[in-house]
Design a protein around this motif. Structure first.
Motif, short mmCIF file in Angstrom:
data_model
loop_
_atom_site.label_atom_id
_atom_site.label_comp_id
_atom_site.label_asym_id
_atom_site.label_seq_id
_atom_site.Cartn_x
_atom_site.Cartn_y
_atom_site.Cartn_z
N ASN A 108 52.87 -6.31 5.86
CA ASN A 108 53.87 -5.27 6.07
C ASN A 108 53.68 -4.64 7.44
O ASN A 108 52.56 -4.33 7.84
N VAL A 109 54.80 -4.46 8.15
CA VAL A 109 54.82 -3.76 9.43
C VAL A 109 55.19 -2.32 9.09
O VAL A 109 56.33 -2.03 8.74
N HIS A 110 54.20 -1.41 9.17
CA HIS A 110 54.41 -0.03 8.72
C HIS A 110 54.35 0.93 9.91
O HIS A 110 53.43 0.85 10.73
N GLY A 130 53.56 17.63 13.52
CA GLY A 130 53.00 17.94 14.83
C GLY A 130 51.91 17.00 15.32
O GLY A 130 51.06 17.39 16.12
N GLU A 131 51.93 15.75 14.86
CA GLU A 131 50.92 14.78 15.30
C GLU A 131 51.07 14.53 16.80
O GLU A 131 52.17 14.51 17.34
N ALA A 132 49.95 14.28 17.49
CA ALA A 132 49.97 13.97 18.91
C ALA A 132 50.28 12.51 19.15
O ALA A 132 50.77 12.13 20.21
N GLU A 133 49.99 11.67 18.16
CA GLU A 133 50.27 10.24 18.29
C GLU A 133 50.65 9.66 16.94
O GLU A 133 50.41 10.26 15.89
N THR A 134 51.26 8.52 17.01
CA THR A 134 51.58 7.74 15.81
C THR A 134 51.42 6.29 16.21
O THR A 134 50.86 5.98 17.26
N GLY A 135 51.88 5.38 15.39
CA GLY A 135 51.73 3.99 15.74
C GLY A 135 52.23 3.08 14.65
O GLY A 135 53.04 3.47 13.80
N VAL A 136 51.72 1.86 14.68
CA VAL A 136 52.10 0.84 13.70
C VAL A 136 50.82 0.26 13.11
O VAL A 136 49.84 0.06 13.82
N THR A 137 50.88 0.02 11.82
CA THR A 137 49.78 -0.66 11.13
C THR A 137 50.35 -1.91 10.46
O THR A 137 51.39 -1.85 9.82
N ILE A 138 49.66 -3.02 10.63
CA ILE A 138 49.97 -4.23 9.87
C ILE A 138 48.98 -4.26 8.71
O ILE A 138 47.76 -4.18 8.93
N MET A 139 49.52 -4.32 7.50
CA MET A 139 48.63 -4.34 6.33
C MET A 139 48.97 -5.49 5.41
O MET A 139 50.11 -5.95 5.38
N ARG A 140 47.96 -5.94 4.71
CA ARG A 140 48.16 -6.94 3.66
C ARG A 140 48.78 -6.21 2.48
O ARG A 140 48.32 -5.13 2.11
N MET A 141 49.83 -6.77 1.91
CA MET A 141 50.51 -6.10 0.81
C MET A 141 49.86 -6.43 -0.52
O MET A 141 49.52 -7.58 -0.80
N ILE A 142 49.69 -5.38 -1.32
CA ILE A 142 49.20 -5.49 -2.69
C ILE A 142 50.12 -4.62 -3.55
O ILE A 142 50.93 -3.87 -3.03
N ALA A 143 49.97 -4.73 -4.86
CA ALA A 143 50.72 -3.84 -5.74
C ALA A 143 50.24 -2.42 -5.46
O ALA A 143 49.04 -2.17 -5.39
N GLY A 144 51.14 -1.50 -5.26
CA GLY A 144 50.79 -0.14 -4.87
C GLY A 144 51.43 0.15 -3.53
O GLY A 144 51.55 -0.73 -2.68
N LEU A 145 51.85 1.37 -3.34
CA LEU A 145 52.62 1.73 -2.15
C LEU A 145 51.73 1.85 -0.92
O LEU A 145 50.87 2.72 -0.85
N ASP A 146 51.93 0.93 0.03
CA ASP A 146 51.24 0.96 1.33
C ASP A 146 49.74 1.13 1.16
O ASP A 146 49.10 1.93 1.84
N ALA A 147 49.15 0.34 0.27
CA ALA A 147 47.75 0.53 -0.09
C ALA A 147 46.83 -0.61 0.32
O ALA A 147 45.63 -0.53 0.12
N GLY A 148 47.36 -1.69 0.89
CA GLY A 148 46.56 -2.87 1.19
C GLY A 148 45.65 -2.68 2.41
O GLY A 148 45.74 -1.69 3.14
N ASP A 149 44.79 -3.66 2.62
CA ASP A 149 43.87 -3.64 3.76
C ASP A 149 44.65 -3.65 5.08
O ASP A 149 45.65 -4.35 5.22
N MET A 150 44.15 -2.89 6.05
CA MET A 150 44.77 -2.81 7.38
C MET A 150 44.25 -3.96 8.22
O MET A 150 43.04 -4.14 8.37
N LEU A 151 45.16 -4.75 8.78
CA LEU A 151 44.79 -5.93 9.56
C LEU A 151 44.89 -5.70 11.06
O LEU A 151 44.23 -6.37 11.83
#
Length: 195
Positions: A108-110, A130-151
């Protein structure tokens, strides 16, 4: 590696374009059903060029099930024999059954630096808080909302952009990270970082 892309809207479009330009065949695109007028909402809006238009230009079949988790949606996916699902702002939570179809699973491209801002509207929440930065995380998808390992992860500063402007900056970054992650997966097992 046979790829299936699942996504909707302008955040997903750069990832689809990058996949189509890459070496691996994109054998299908799943996107939300077309919606009219007041039914358009959130990340499920068909804006920008449109996933259907981008896929059609390359002759890639497009699927728009109301629910990919329904038996007919799963059957559509199975018929494509995918090795990997690449998901970006699709607008549906994928069932275990859907996630079990591709031989290499799903990524998932989050649009946030997980584990912060799981779920919908991560870009807007980063600005509102009010975050100073944000970004993108690629994660492995598992059952559960945005809960997989970050790649993979990459960050950018937040200026005075609107959520839409910031999302437009994050989308190509997500596309690049997705392509890099797929190349790493093809080279051998990729271990991720637990959230």
């Amino acid at each position: 590696m046979r790829l299936v892309m699942m996504g909707t809207g302008t955040f997903a479009e750069p990832t689809l374009e990058a996949l189509l330009a890459g070496p691996d065949p994109v054998v299908g695109v799943f996107t939300q059903p077309d919606r009219e007028g007041v039914q358009k909402r959130g990340s499920t809006r068909q804006v920008g060029r449109g996933m259907k238009e981008i896929a059609a230009e390359k002759g890639v079949p497009v699927f728009q099930p109301a629910s990919v988790n329904a038996p007919e949606g799963v059957a559509m996916l199975r018929s494509l024999n995918p090795d990997l699902l690449v998901v970006a702002a699709y607008g549906q939570i994928l069932s275990k059954e859907v996630l079990s179809v591709p031989t290499q699973g799903a990524i998932n491209v989050h649009g946030s630096l997980l584990p912060k801002y799981r779920g919908a509207a991560p870009v807007a929440w980063a600005i509102l808080n009010g975050e100073a930065e944000t970004g993108v995380t690629i994660m492995r998808m598992i059952a559960g909302l945005d809960a997989g390992d970050m790649l993979a992860k990459a960050a950018i500063p937040i200026g005075d952009e609107t959520a839409g402007e910031l999302e437009a900056k994050l989308a190509p970054l997500g596309a690049r990270l997705a392509i890099e992650t797929i190349q790493r997966m093809k080279a051998g097992p990729v271990t991720g970082e637990k959230q």
